[in-house]
Design an enzyme around this catalytic site. Structure first.
Site, PDB file in Angstrom:
ATOM      1  N   ASP A  47       0.818  -1.162   0.184  1.00  0.00           N
ATOM      2  CA  ASP A  47      -0.067  -0.025  -0.025  1.00  0.00           C
ATOM      3  C   ASP A  47       0.949   1.344  -0.022  1.00  0.00           C
ATOM      4  O   ASP A  47       1.872   1.428   0.651  1.00  0.00           O
ATOM      5  CB  ASP A  47      -0.875  -0.006   1.312  1.00  0.00           C
ATOM      6  CG  ASP A  47      -1.789   1.249   1.375  1.00  0.00           C
ATOM      7  OD1 ASP A  47      -2.845   1.404   0.704  1.00  0.00           O
ATOM      8  OD2 ASP A  47      -1.275   1.959   2.120  1.00  0.00           O
ATOM      9  N   GLU A  64       0.821  -1.168  -5.103  1.00  0.00           N
ATOM     10  CA  GLU A  64      -0.525  -0.154  -5.238  1.00  0.00           C
ATOM     11  C   GLU A  64      -0.017   1.161  -5.599  1.00  0.00           C
ATOM     12  O   GLU A  64       0.603   1.854  -4.614  1.00  0.00           O
ATOM     13  CB  GLU A  64      -1.186  -0.328  -3.990  1.00  0.00           C
ATOM     14  CG  GLU A  64      -2.409   0.445  -4.019  1.00  0.00           C
ATOM     15  CD  GLU A  64      -2.650   1.837  -3.358  1.00  0.00           C
ATOM     16  OE1 GLU A  64      -3.646   2.489  -3.260  1.00  0.00           O
ATOM     17  OE2 GLU A  64      -1.445   2.157  -2.581  1.00  0.00           O
TER      18      GLU A  64
END
Length: 486
Positions: A202, A243
Site C-alpha cells: 500500500d 499499489e
C-alpha cells in the site's frame, strides 16, 4: 491453490475484516458456504491493531486485532483461498512500539533510523520552498509532523505523508534504512508462516523522498526498492502487488519491470462508457492491458480519476464524472497539491458503483461482466458483490466521505442481499470467470460506437461478452451457441 509466486487470474473477494458478518470467522463461513466456488482468493483489508484510517495505520503486524479474530482464522481461509494482506509499506502508526520509543528517547532510540527526519533529505534540516511546492501532497500544507521528545524536550520534525491534522497517525518509514528493511523482512516472514500468499504494498509510490522531486515514484530509486522487496518476498513464497495511483504510463513501466500492477483506469473508464454510451475508448484500453494486473470497479477508497485517468480522459469528461457522482449522492476526494491539481482537482469519486449506475440492475451486472471478462485478476469488492447502495449515515457519523461505500453488513443483511436477483446474477458471472476454461486462453477486444465485444478463446473453448452501454444490455455467447442475457 496456485504457486504463491504466481497468481491465478481468477476472482478474489475484497473486504474489510468486519464488513461481512462482523469478523474473520464469518468471512470464512461465507467463502465455504454461499460463496463456495465463486472466489479463488480473498483480499482482507488490514486486520491488524491500528490507530486510524480503518486499519491503514498499523500498530503491529504480529497479531490480528482480537475484534476480528486471530491468525488461525487467516490460516483457515488460506487453506482454500489465496489470501492477500496489506503492508502499509510507506508508514507505521504513531502508536506503534517503535515510534513511541522514538517519541520518548529521540535519536537515542534503537528505532530512530526507521523514521525520516528532515536532515535525511535536506542536510541542513530546512525545506526549500521550491522543493515543498514540487511534493505531491496528501495532507494540507506539508507532509511533516512535529514530535516533542519526552526525555529531552527537543522537537523533531518527521515525514508523515498522510493525515488530516497537523499531527498524523501514519508516520513514514525510511525504506532505505537497513533497520527498516530488517523490519519489513520480519513482517513478510510472519505473513508466510500464516498462509498468506500475496502482499499488497500500500502507498508504495510515496516511499522515496528525494530533494527536487515530487517525492512520488522517484526513479530510479523506486525500482531498486521494488526489486528488493520482490526478491525478499519470493524467498518466503510470497508474491507482491504494488499499489500505485498515477498516470497509466507508470503502470506500463511497472509491467515492463516485471511487476504486478493495478488497472486503476478501468473503473472510471467503464463508468464514463455507461455515461456516454460509446465503448470505443474503453475497448482501446482493454485491448492493450497486460495479464499481470489486478482489476477492480469499486473498492474501499473510491473510483480513481486523477492522476489515474490523466492522458486517458480529457478534463471536461473528468469533471462530468464528478458531477455525475455528486448528482447521485456521492462525494469527491480532492487533490490538495496546487501544483498537481491543475484545472481538475478531482482525485477519487466516493460512491457505490451501483449508485453511480443509477441503481440499475442491468447496468450493474453489465459493468461487472466487463471487469470479469478483462485480463488479469478481478477483485470484487464486497459492497459491489451485494449490489449495495450509498451509506450516507456512515459519512455523517465519521466525517469521512469514503465511508459511503464501506457499509458493514449484518448476517441478516447478507442473507437478504444474497436472495436478490441482481446479486445472484453477479455471483453467476463470478463463478463463470472462476471456472470456465476459455479464460485460460487469449482475449480479443473490439467495439463500434455502441457495442463492446470481449472474446476469450482457449483451444476449442470460446466465450464472448457483448455489451451495449447505452441500454445496459449484456449477452454471453458460448462457442457457436446463441447469445444469452447475463
Amino acid at each position: 491453490m496456485t504457486d504463491a509466486r504466481e497468481i491465478a487470474p481468477r476472482p478474489q473477494l475484497l473486504t474489510y475484516p468486519d464488513s461481512l458478518g462482523g469478523n474473520l470467522p464469518a468471512i470464512a463461513a461465507l467463502l465455504e458456504g454461499p460463496l463456495a466456488g465463486a472466489f479463488t482468493g480473498a483480499h482482507i483489508l488490514p486486520p491488524f491493531p491500528s490507530s486510524g484510517d480503518r486499519g491503514f495505520a498499523p500498530i503491529t503486524y504480529a497479531e490480528i486485532d482480537p475484534r476480528f479474530g486471530t491468525w488461525a482464522d487467516i490460516e483457515r481461509i488460506g487453506r482454500t483461498h489465496d489470501v492477500v494482506l496489506d503492508v502499509m509499506i510507506n508508514h507505521l502508526s504513531r502508536q506503534s512500539p517503535e515510534f513511541r520509543d522514538f517519541a520518548r528517547r529521540g535519536r537515542a532510540s534503537a528505532y530512530a533510523d526507521l523514521f525520516i527526519t528532515l536532515d535525511k533529505v535536506w542536510p541542513d534540516g530546512k525545506v526549500p520552498p521550491e522543493d515543498l511546492a514540487r511534493i505531491f501532497l496528501r495532507r494540507p500544507v506539508d507532509p511533516f509532523t512535529k514530535v516533542e521528545i519526552e526525555e529531552t524536550g527537543e522537537t523533531e520534525t518527521v515525514w508523515a505523508t498522510f493525515g488530516t491534522a497537523d499531527w498524523s497517525e501514519q508516520i513514514d518509514l525510511d525504506v532505505r534504512s537497513p533497520a527498516t528493511r530488517e523490519l519489513i523482512t520480519s513482517w513478510l516472514r510472519g505473513f508466510a508462516e500464516h498462509r498468506v500468499r500475496i502482499v499488497r504494498l500500500d502507498a508504495i509510490g510515496y516511499v522515496i523522498k528525494k530533494p527536487g522531486t515530487s517525492c512520488f515514484m522517484v526513479e530510479p530509486e523506486i525500482w531498486e526498492f521494488i526489486g528488493w522487496i520482490t526478491d525478499v518476498a519470493a524467498r518466503h513464497g510470497l508474491a507482491v502487488l504494488p499499489e500505485v495511483h498515477d498516470r497509466y504510463t507508470t503502470h506500463q513501466r511497472l509491467t515492463a519491470h516485471g511487476a504486478w500492477t493495478y488497472d486503476f483506469v478501468q473503473p472510471g473508464l467503464v463508468l464514463d462508457t455507461f455515461r456516454t454510451g460509446d465503448p470505443r475508448r474503453l475497448a482501446e484500453h482493454l485491448a492493450r492491458s497486460p495479464h499481470r494486473q489486478f482489476t477492480m470497479l469499486d473498492c474501499h477508497d473510491g473510483i480513481p480519476i486523477r492522476p489515474d485517468l490523466d492522458g486517458i480522459l480529457p478534463p471536461d469528461d473528468m469533471r462530468a464524472l464528478a458531477d455525475h457522482a455528486i448528482a447521485r449522492g456521492g462525494n469527491v476526494s480532492r487533490i490538495l497539491s496546487p501544483a498537481h491539481a491543475g484545472d481538475v482537482d478531482v482525485h477519487q469519486l466516493n460512491i457505490t458503483y451501483r449508485a453511480a449506475l443509477d441503481g440499475d440492475d442491468d447496468r450493474t451486472v453489465a459493468a461487472r461482466a466487463i471487469q470479469l471478462f478483462s485480463r488479469g485478476v478481478p477483485q470484487v469488492y464486497y459492497v459491489g458483490l451485494l449490489a449495495g447502495d450509498n451509506d450516507p449515515d456512515a459519512v455523517r457519523a465519521t466525517g469521512d466521505g469514503r465511508e459511503i461505500n464501506r457499509h458493514n453488513y449484518t448476517d441478516a443483511e447478507i442473507a437478504a442481499a444474497l436472495d436478490r436477483d441482481v446479486v445472484q446474477r453477479l455471483l453467476r458471472l463470478v463463478r463463470l470467470r472462476n471456472t470456465h476454461p476459455a479464460f485460460a486462453g487469449e482475449l480479443s477486444v473490439e467495439a463500434d460506437a455502441s457495442v463492446l465485444r470481449q472474446t476469450w478463446t482457449h483451444g476449442r473453448e470460446k466465450l464472448a461478452l457483448e455489451v451495449e452501454p447505452a441500454t445496459g444490455l449484456a449477452r454471453i455467447r458460448e462457442g457457436a451457441g446463441q447469445p444469452a442475457p447475463v
